[in-house]
Design a protein around this motif. Structure first.
Motif, PDB file in Angstrom:
ATOM      1  N   HIS A   1      65.833  93.718  63.027  1.00  0.00           N
ATOM      2  CA  HIS A   1      65.643  93.127  61.696  1.00  0.00           C
ATOM      3  C   HIS A   1      66.980  92.854  60.999  1.00  0.00           C
ATOM      4  CE1 HIS A   1      61.432  93.929  62.288  1.00  0.00           C
ATOM      5  NE2 HIS A   1      61.637  95.235  62.341  1.00  0.00           N
ATOM      6  N   GLY A   2      68.015  92.669  61.770  1.00  0.00           N
ATOM      7  CA  GLY A   2      69.304  92.264  61.214  1.00  0.00           C
ATOM      8  C   GLY A   2      69.546  90.797  61.524  1.00  0.00           C
ATOM      9  N   TRP A   3      70.826  90.440  61.697  1.00  0.00           N
ATOM     10  CA  TRP A   3      71.184  89.035  61.890  1.00  0.00           C
ATOM     11  C   TRP A   3      71.668  88.749  63.307  1.00  0.00           C
ATOM     12  CZ3 TRP A   3      68.946  86.708  58.196  1.00  0.00           C
ATOM     13  CH2 TRP A   3      68.923  87.261  56.907  1.00  0.00           C
ATOM     14  N   VAL A   4      71.498  89.705  64.220  1.00  0.00           N
ATOM     15  CA  VAL A   4      72.007  89.511  65.580  1.00  0.00           C
ATOM     16  C   VAL A   4      71.116  88.564  66.383  1.00  0.00           C
ATOM     17  CG1 VAL A   4      72.639  90.660  67.731  1.00  0.00           C
ATOM     18  CG2 VAL A   4      73.163  91.738  65.549  1.00  0.00           C
ATOM     19  N   ASN A   5      69.819  88.619  66.203  1.00  0.00           N
ATOM     20  CA  ASN A   5      68.963  87.710  66.969  1.00  0.00           C
ATOM     21  C   ASN A   5      68.106  86.800  66.094  1.00  0.00           C
ATOM     22  OD1 ASN A   5      67.125  89.861  66.194  1.00  0.00           O
ATOM     23  ND2 ASN A   5      65.708  89.065  67.739  1.00  0.00           N
ATOM     24  N   ARG A   6      68.476  86.677  64.821  1.00  0.00           N
ATOM     25  CA  ARG A   6      67.699  85.786  63.958  1.00  0.00           C
ATOM     26  C   ARG A   6      68.539  85.316  62.776  1.00  0.00           C
ATOM     27  NH1 ARG A   6      63.660  89.383  60.117  1.00  0.00           N
ATOM     28  NH2 ARG A   6      65.292  90.635  59.139  1.00  0.00           N
ATOM     29  N   ASN A   7      68.093  84.239  62.144  1.00  0.00           N
ATOM     30  CA  ASN A   7      68.667  83.804  60.882  1.00  0.00           C
ATOM     31  C   ASN A   7      67.647  82.958  60.134  1.00  0.00           C
ATOM     32  OD1 ASN A   7      70.808  83.261  58.819  1.00  0.00           O
ATOM     33  ND2 ASN A   7      72.072  84.100  60.461  1.00  0.00           N
ATOM     34  N   ARG A   8      68.018  82.571  58.917  1.00  0.00           N
ATOM     35  CA  ARG A   8      67.058  81.889  58.048  1.00  0.00           C
ATOM     36  C   ARG A   8      67.375  80.400  57.917  1.00  0.00           C
ATOM     37  NH1 ARG A   8      66.520  83.997  52.424  1.00  0.00           N
ATOM     38  NH2 ARG A   8      68.746  83.557  52.424  1.00  0.00           N
ATOM     39  N   VAL A   9      66.323  79.591  57.955  1.00  0.00           N
ATOM     40  CA  VAL A   9      66.405  78.166  57.664  1.00  0.00           C
ATOM     41  C   VAL A   9      65.245  77.836  56.725  1.00  0.00           C
ATOM     42  CG1 VAL A   9      67.519  77.570  59.851  1.00  0.00           C
ATOM     43  CG2 VAL A   9      65.016  77.604  59.715  1.00  0.00           C
ATOM     44  N   LEU A  10      65.147  76.593  56.322  1.00  0.00           N
ATOM     45  CA  LEU A  10      64.055  76.194  55.440  1.00  0.00           C
ATOM     46  C   LEU A  10      62.795  75.883  56.249  1.00  0.00           C
ATOM     47  CD1 LEU A  10      65.968  73.802  53.008  1.00  0.00           C
ATOM     48  CD2 LEU A  10      65.180  76.128  52.518  1.00  0.00           C
ATOM     49  N   ASN A  11      61.628  76.145  55.647  1.00  0.00           N
ATOM     50  CA  ASN A  11      60.378  75.718  56.260  1.00  0.00           C
ATOM     51  C   ASN A  11      59.856  74.478  55.543  1.00  0.00           C
ATOM     52  OD1 ASN A  11      59.105  76.558  53.881  1.00  0.00           O
ATOM     53  ND2 ASN A  11      58.250  78.418  54.789  1.00  0.00           N
ATOM     54  N   GLN A  12      58.683  74.010  55.919  1.00  0.00           N
ATOM     55  CA  GLN A  12      58.167  72.743  55.383  1.00  0.00           C
ATOM     56  C   GLN A  12      57.875  72.809  53.888  1.00  0.00           C
ATOM     57  OE1 GLN A  12      54.637  71.869  57.577  1.00  0.00           O
ATOM     58  NE2 GLN A  12      53.563  73.739  56.964  1.00  0.00           N
ATOM     59  N   ASN A  13      57.741  74.005  53.340  1.00  0.00           N
ATOM     60  CA  ASN A  13      57.486  74.162  51.909  1.00  0.00           C
ATOM     61  C   ASN A  13      58.762  74.389  51.104  1.00  0.00           C
ATOM     62  OD1 ASN A  13      54.624  74.004  52.256  1.00  0.00           O
ATOM     63  ND2 ASN A  13      54.644  76.125  52.974  1.00  0.00           N
ATOM     64  N   GLY A  14      59.921  74.340  51.783  1.00  0.00           N
ATOM     65  CA  GLY A  14      61.186  74.534  51.093  1.00  0.00           C
ATOM     66  C   GLY A  14      61.529  75.988  50.858  1.00  0.00           C
ATOM     67  N   ASN A  15      60.886  76.878  51.583  1.00  0.00           N
ATOM     68  CA  ASN A  15      61.156  78.313  51.477  1.00  0.00           C
ATOM     69  C   ASN A  15      61.858  78.810  52.746  1.00  0.00           C
ATOM     70  OD1 ASN A  15      59.793  78.595  48.937  1.00  0.00           O
ATOM     71  ND2 ASN A  15      57.852  78.462  50.057  1.00  0.00           N
ATOM     72  N   PRO A  16      62.546  79.953  52.674  1.00  0.00           N
ATOM     73  CA  PRO A  16      63.225  80.475  53.863  1.00  0.00           C
ATOM     74  C   PRO A  16      62.247  80.926  54.939  1.00  0.00           C
ATOM     75  CG  PRO A  16      64.133  81.438  51.854  1.00  0.00           C
ATOM     76  CD  PRO A  16      62.868  80.746  51.469  1.00  0.00           C
ATOM     77  N   ASP A  17      62.609  80.652  56.183  1.00  0.00           N
ATOM     78  CA  ASP A  17      61.844  81.106  57.333  1.00  0.00           C
ATOM     79  C   ASP A  17      62.852  81.475  58.423  1.00  0.00           C
ATOM     80  OD1 ASP A  17      59.760  81.739  58.978  1.00  0.00           O
ATOM     81  OD2 ASP A  17      59.100  79.681  59.342  1.00  0.00           O
ATOM     82  N   TYR A  18      62.411  82.191  59.442  1.00  0.00           N
ATOM     83  CA  TYR A  18      63.331  82.692  60.459  1.00  0.00           C
ATOM     84  C   TYR A  18      63.282  81.870  61.739  1.00  0.00           C
ATOM     85  CZ  TYR A  18      64.029  86.924  57.681  1.00  0.00           C
ATOM     86  OH  TYR A  18      64.351  87.801  56.687  1.00  0.00           O
ATOM     87  N   ILE A  19      64.466  81.630  62.299  1.00  0.00           N
ATOM     88  CA  ILE A  19      64.576  81.221  63.692  1.00  0.00           C
ATOM     89  C   ILE A  19      65.000  82.476  64.454  1.00  0.00           C
ATOM     90  CG2 ILE A  19      64.968  78.752  63.424  1.00  0.00           C
ATOM     91  CD1 ILE A  19      67.978  79.302  63.464  1.00  0.00           C
ATOM     92  N   ILE A  20      64.310  82.754  65.552  1.00  0.00           N
ATOM     93  CA  ILE A  20      64.464  84.054  66.227  1.00  0.00           C
ATOM     94  C   ILE A  20      64.658  83.866  67.723  1.00  0.00           C
ATOM     95  CG2 ILE A  20      63.330  86.253  66.732  1.00  0.00           C
ATOM     96  CD1 ILE A  20      61.722  85.899  64.129  1.00  0.00           C
ATOM     97  N   VAL A  21      65.604  84.608  68.268  1.00  0.00           N
ATOM     98  CA  VAL A  21      65.754  84.698  69.720  1.00  0.00           C
ATOM     99  C   VAL A  21      65.020  85.962  70.169  1.00  0.00           C
ATOM    100  CG1 VAL A  21      67.352  84.854  71.655  1.00  0.00           C
ATOM    101  CG2 VAL A  21      68.027  83.598  69.592  1.00  0.00           C
ATOM    102  N   PRO A  22      63.963  85.841  70.958  1.00  0.00           N
ATOM    103  CA  PRO A  22      63.211  87.030  71.377  1.00  0.00           C
ATOM    104  C   PRO A  22      64.021  87.861  72.366  1.00  0.00           C
ATOM    105  CG  PRO A  22      62.421  85.099  72.554  1.00  0.00           C
ATOM    106  CD  PRO A  22      63.407  84.604  71.536  1.00  0.00           C
ATOM    107  N   ILE A  23      63.922  89.160  72.248  1.00  0.00           N
ATOM    108  CA  ILE A  23      64.709  90.038  73.121  1.00  0.00           C
ATOM    109  C   ILE A  23      63.800  91.004  73.873  1.00  0.00           C
ATOM    110  CG2 ILE A  23      66.765  89.891  71.677  1.00  0.00           C
ATOM    111  CD1 ILE A  23      66.031  92.665  70.545  1.00  0.00           C
TER     112      ILE A  23
END
Length: 237
Positions: A37-59
Motif C-alpha cells: 500500500h505504498g508507492w513501489v508498485n502503484r501510483n495515482r492517475v485520474l479516472n473517468q469522473n476526474g477523481n484519483p484512481d490507482y494504476i497497479i503492478v501486481p506482485i
C-alpha cells in the motif's frame, strides 16, 4: 556533492524528479523491506469522473521481510493492458495523450519484466529522458559500498553519503523529523529537504488533483510547463 536516495517507485509524482535533477548523484535504494500500500508498485492517475484512481503492478506473494529488490511481478499477462486501459480515459481531455501513451507502452512492453525494482528503475530513467531531466543513477544493491554498522534508520543515508564522499544529503520534506541533524553535522554532511510546491496545472476536470503520478503532468503539460513545475521547489535546511 549532493546525494539523493529514494526507493524505486512506480511512475512517481513530480517531486521525485525534482530531487533527481537537484542532486549530483541519485541512488535507487532497493534493499529496504517492501511495504504494501505504498508507492513501489502503484501510483495515482485520474479516472473517468476526474477523481484519483490507482494504476497497479501486481506482485507475487512474498514474506514480510522481502526487500524491494526481490519482489517479483505476478504471472499476470494482462497487467500491462490493465494499466494502459486505465490511462485511455485521458484521450478526450489530454492534449499529449498520443505521445504519452506511446511512451508508456514502450516502457511497459520493452522487456519481459519479472522484477518490480527493475521495472521501476527503468521507468524512472526513461521518464527523465522524456521530460528532460539529467540524472546520475545507481542501484544500491549493485554498488558494493562499504558502509558502517547501521544503528538507526537515518544512518543509511548518512553512511551512503559518506561512502560516496558526498557533503550534502537531500531528502523529501516528509522525513524531517526522522533525521538527527546533529549526527549529520558531526559527520560534516549538510542535511537538506526539497519541498515541491506542486503548483496547479490545467487538468480539464473542473478542479485540481495534486500529487498524481508524473504521467498526469505529462498528459496535460508541454516541456516548458513541466520544467516550470519541476523547478518550483524550496530547499529547507
Amino acid at each position: 556533492m549532493k546525494i539523493g536516495i529514494m526507493q524505486p517507485y512506480f511512475f512517481p509524482y513530480i517531486g521525485y524528479f525534482s530531487l533527481i535533477e537537484y542532486v549530483d548523484k541519485f541512488i535507487f535504494f532497493d534493499t529496504p523491506q517492501y511495504i504494501s500500500h505504498g508507492w513501489v508498485n502503484r501510483n495515482r492517475v485520474l479516472n473517468q469522473n476526474g477523481n484519483p484512481d490507482y494504476i497497479i503492478v501486481p506482485i507475487k506473494k512474498a514474506s514480510q521481510e522481502t526487500p524491494i529488490k526481490d519482489i517479483e511481478i505476478a504471472d499476470n499477462k494482462k497487467w500491462r493492458e490493465t494499466i494502459v486501459g486505465k490511462l485511455t480515459i485521458y484521450k478526450r481531455k489530454a492534449p499529449n495523450y498520443d505521445i504519452v501513451m506511446n511512451f508508456v507502452k514502450d516502457v511497459l512492453y520493452e522487456s519481459e519484466y519479472s522484477n518490480l525494482s527493475e521495472l521501476n528503475c527503468r521507468s524512472i530513467v526513461r521518464t527523465c529522458e522524456f521530460i528532460g531531466v539529467k540524472g546520475d543513477f545507481s542501484v544500491f544493491s549493485k554498488m558494493n559500498l562499504q558502509i558502517g554498522k547501521i544503528c538507526a534508520p537515518d544512518e543509511w543515508a548518512l553512511y551512503i553519503t559518506k561512502a560516496l564522499q558526498g557533503n550534502v544529503y537531500v531528502n523529501p520534506p516528509g522525513g524531517q523529523s526522522f533525521f538527527d541533524k546533529e549526527k549529520y553535522k558531526s559527520n560534516n554532511i549538510k542535511l537538506q529537504f526539497l519541498e515541491s510546491e506542486l503548483k496547479p496545472y490545467i487538468q480539464r476536470i473542473g478542479h485540481f488533483e495534486q500529487g498524481l503520478s508524473i504521467l498526469d503532468i505529462m498528459m496535460f503539460c508541454k516541456g516548458n510547463e513541466i520544467k516550470d513545475i519541476l523547478e518550483d521547489y524550496k530547499i529547507i535546511e
